[in-house]
Motif scaffolding. Sequence first.
Motif, PDB file in Angstrom:
ATOM      1  N   ARG A  27      27.687  40.886  41.500  1.00  0.00           N
ATOM      2  CA  ARG A  27      28.601  41.129  42.615  1.00  0.00           C
ATOM      3  C   ARG A  27      28.617  42.607  43.001  1.00  0.00           C
ATOM      4  NH1 ARG A  27      27.629  36.411  43.772  1.00  0.00           N
ATOM      5  NH2 ARG A  27      29.080  34.712  43.322  1.00  0.00           N
ATOM      6  N   THR A  31      27.594  44.104  46.685  1.00  0.00           N
ATOM      7  CA  THR A  31      28.504  44.991  47.414  1.00  0.00           C
ATOM      8  C   THR A  31      27.795  46.288  47.809  1.00  0.00           C
ATOM      9  OG1 THR A  31      30.344  44.065  46.168  1.00  0.00           O
ATOM     10  CG2 THR A  31      30.763  46.130  47.320  1.00  0.00           C
ATOM     11  N   ALA A  34      25.772  45.465  50.731  1.00  0.00           N
ATOM     12  CA  ALA A  34      26.618  45.144  51.885  1.00  0.00           C
ATOM     13  C   ALA A  34      27.195  46.406  52.501  1.00  0.00           C
ATOM     14  CB  ALA A  34      27.755  44.205  51.451  1.00  0.00           C
ATOM     15  N   GLU A  35      27.404  47.422  51.655  1.00  0.00           N
ATOM     16  CA  GLU A  35      27.975  48.660  52.170  1.00  0.00           C
ATOM     17  C   GLU A  35      26.912  49.671  52.580  1.00  0.00           C
ATOM     18  OE1 GLU A  35      31.278  50.350  50.252  1.00  0.00           O
ATOM     19  OE2 GLU A  35      32.239  48.418  49.849  1.00  0.00           O
ATOM     20  N   GLY A  36      25.669  49.216  52.622  1.00  0.00           N
ATOM     21  CA  GLY A  36      24.628  50.046  53.216  1.00  0.00           C
ATOM     22  C   GLY A  36      23.822  50.874  52.252  1.00  0.00           C
ATOM     23  N   PRO A  74      25.430  31.523  42.943  1.00  0.00           N
ATOM     24  CA  PRO A  74      24.909  31.649  44.306  1.00  0.00           C
ATOM     25  C   PRO A  74      24.965  33.126  44.731  1.00  0.00           C
ATOM     26  CG  PRO A  74      27.139  30.777  44.351  1.00  0.00           C
ATOM     27  CD  PRO A  74      26.737  30.856  42.910  1.00  0.00           C
ATOM     28  N   ARG A  75      24.154  33.442  45.711  1.00  0.00           N
ATOM     29  CA  ARG A  75      24.082  34.840  46.162  1.00  0.00           C
ATOM     30  C   ARG A  75      24.831  35.014  47.461  1.00  0.00           C
ATOM     31  NH1 ARG A  75      19.746  36.973  43.296  1.00  0.00           N
ATOM     32  NH2 ARG A  75      19.853  35.939  41.277  1.00  0.00           N
ATOM     33  N   ARG A  76      25.606  36.094  47.538  1.00  0.00           N
ATOM     34  CA  ARG A  76      26.278  36.397  48.793  1.00  0.00           C
ATOM     35  C   ARG A  76      25.315  37.005  49.792  1.00  0.00           C
ATOM     36  NH1 ARG A  76      31.621  39.507  46.575  1.00  0.00           N
ATOM     37  NH2 ARG A  76      32.808  37.705  45.841  1.00  0.00           N
ATOM     38  N   ARG A  77      24.260  37.650  49.255  1.00  0.00           N
ATOM     39  CA  ARG A  77      23.263  38.259  50.128  1.00  0.00           C
ATOM     40  C   ARG A  77      22.053  38.629  49.282  1.00  0.00           C
ATOM     41  NH1 ARG A  77      25.007  42.239  53.215  1.00  0.00           N
ATOM     42  NH2 ARG A  77      22.945  43.178  53.241  1.00  0.00           N
ATOM     43  N   GLU A 322      33.363  45.016  42.753  1.00  0.00           N
ATOM     44  CA  GLU A 322      33.386  45.406  44.166  1.00  0.00           C
ATOM     45  C   GLU A 322      33.939  46.825  44.334  1.00  0.00           C
ATOM     46  OE1 GLU A 322      33.851  40.859  45.936  1.00  0.00           O
ATOM     47  OE2 GLU A 322      35.622  42.144  45.816  1.00  0.00           O
ATOM     48  N   HIS A 326      31.698  50.131  45.524  1.00  0.00           N
ATOM     49  CA  HIS A 326      32.156  50.927  46.668  1.00  0.00           C
ATOM     50  C   HIS A 326      32.297  52.395  46.270  1.00  0.00           C
ATOM     51  CE1 HIS A 326      34.531  52.190  50.149  1.00  0.00           C
ATOM     52  NE2 HIS A 326      35.332  52.780  49.280  1.00  0.00           N
ATOM     53  N   ARG A 336      38.510  53.840  46.164  1.00  0.00           N
ATOM     54  CA  ARG A 336      39.651  52.930  46.059  1.00  0.00           C
ATOM     55  C   ARG A 336      39.994  52.694  44.587  1.00  0.00           C
ATOM     56  NH1 ARG A 336      37.053  49.560  50.329  1.00  0.00           N
ATOM     57  NH2 ARG A 336      36.125  48.334  48.667  1.00  0.00           N
ATOM     58  N   TRP A 340      43.725  45.077  40.863  1.00  0.00           N
ATOM     59  CA  TRP A 340      43.772  43.628  40.821  1.00  0.00           C
ATOM     60  C   TRP A 340      44.855  43.157  39.852  1.00  0.00           C
ATOM     61  CZ3 TRP A 340      42.153  39.874  37.075  1.00  0.00           C
ATOM     62  CH2 TRP A 340      41.885  38.605  37.612  1.00  0.00           C
TER      63      TRP A 340
END
Lengths: 464, 83
Positions: A27, A31, A34-36, A74-77, A322, A326, A336, A340
Amino acid sequence: MPAEEFHEWLRREGRIVVVGASLAGLRAAETLRAEGFAGSLTMIGDEPYQPYDRPPLSKAVLLGKASPDHTELPRRRDIDATWRLGVAATGLDLAAKRVRLADGDEVPYDRLLIATGVRARPWPKEEEAQLDGVFVLRTRDDAVRLHRRLKAAPRRVFVIGAGFTGSEIASACRDQGIAVSVAERADGPLVGALGGVIGAVAAELHRDNGVDLRTGVMVTGLEGDSVGRVRAAHLSDGSVVETDVVVVSLGATRNTDWLTGSGLGAGPRGIACDAGCRAFDFRGIVTDDVFVAGDVARSPHPLFGYQFLSLEHWGNAVAQAEVAAHNMISPSSDRRPHMWVPAFWSSQFGVNIKSIGVPSMGDEIMITQGSLAERRFVGVYGYQGRIIAAVSFDNTRWLEFYERQIEMGAPFPVEYPTVDRRPEGRKPVPADFPDPSLPTHGPTVTLSGYSPSDRRLVFTPARH
Amino acid sequence: MPMRLVVDLNKCQGYAQCAFLAPDVFTMHGEETLVYSPWADEEQREKVARAVAACPVQAITADGLDGAGDRSTGAAQGASDAR
């Protein structure tokens, strides 16, 4: 290089290494992309498998609803990573920024994420642990072995330890009509996590489902036959249980051995990190290029008195990964905190058990909805006049409400009316957790030298 | 190729929509416990897709079915998008 430029460079062509190719590692990698993050990404895992999900191994797999070989996540991306699977990390050089691997390779990094998780604590007597028929359940390979044995119609399964995993295994065995005995040192199952009030309900659940539950006992030894197969378990009350399968469910040990001597603040209780997932070194100074996520991390939580929490929770692994990912590629003003609220679930004997917050911090509990006798209820834990946690048995839809209460520091005892409040739930009772003064196995740190200029910290790794 | 899937059981509240729409993959065990197969055959794809879409708390992640939003997320938007 100014910080902003550095992070631009890092995002464009930096090298990120993730040690631990399970839920948190995967994960985090997703992330990052996903954040580039466009640099190189290396995933290192000691097991030879693509990231897979562990909770089904003690539930759906043992119930025959899933295959132990096929719980891949499973893969998110697409993460476009170099995978180094089946090779354990064996060392870390913080100064040279390199991870050493078991095959002798070294992998350099600009940012490192440690997500090595935990492993099952084995039966401490090595010779007995080697007996055929003695299992632990943590990995896919463990699940394949145990699953195969359970399918071969054992006469009796003996489970050591009635925590969540042990209870789920016992439940799956009963579901398939296999005779099962469970031995637990405490007075009931789940007592360490949920306290004695809930433990008593769990004990009834075991017994009503035909489990031979033995509480307040320790297993003193496992006995093998002449060909090295386990034959019986000996208990501290003098009884002997004949069995051909023993499952050792004594919790987990953090995978930090490979960091011994690295200078990182890592020990048997995990790797300490700040709320932004940056690892501390053993001097208590936070690093800026080593991050931690998942079961192996210990991080301070503002809602719980800034205590360093180690959470072996599925949801924590995802959320912390995540945040760590980040923060790895963000300048400090954009980082951040990982805040949680702890949450977990277990299913056993057809009952859905969920919890939110940190029940073990609670000293009192009140059943605000439903009833213990019906095994459908919400119990709320209080600590110093506020709600600190809640647990539900087959009542999950209410938990979100209590999550908000925990976040707001709502007062305890719960005075407001609740749906389905029973007379038994009007007053708090002691939550009945075991004495926390268990022996600790933490590493020790000592100071030497007398003046500030020659003071040194000496780190003594703990004996496992 | 079979589909990999995972359910976030912290989110799951036992609405059982998935068990109704894809009963070979998702089943209820007791009143609100979901048991599912993390590996579904290709022929289940349509049913699993319906289950993913119907889940009231959006707890199901499956290969190639969800996360379309994530996929199209650019770098600039990513920071505010990640949970």
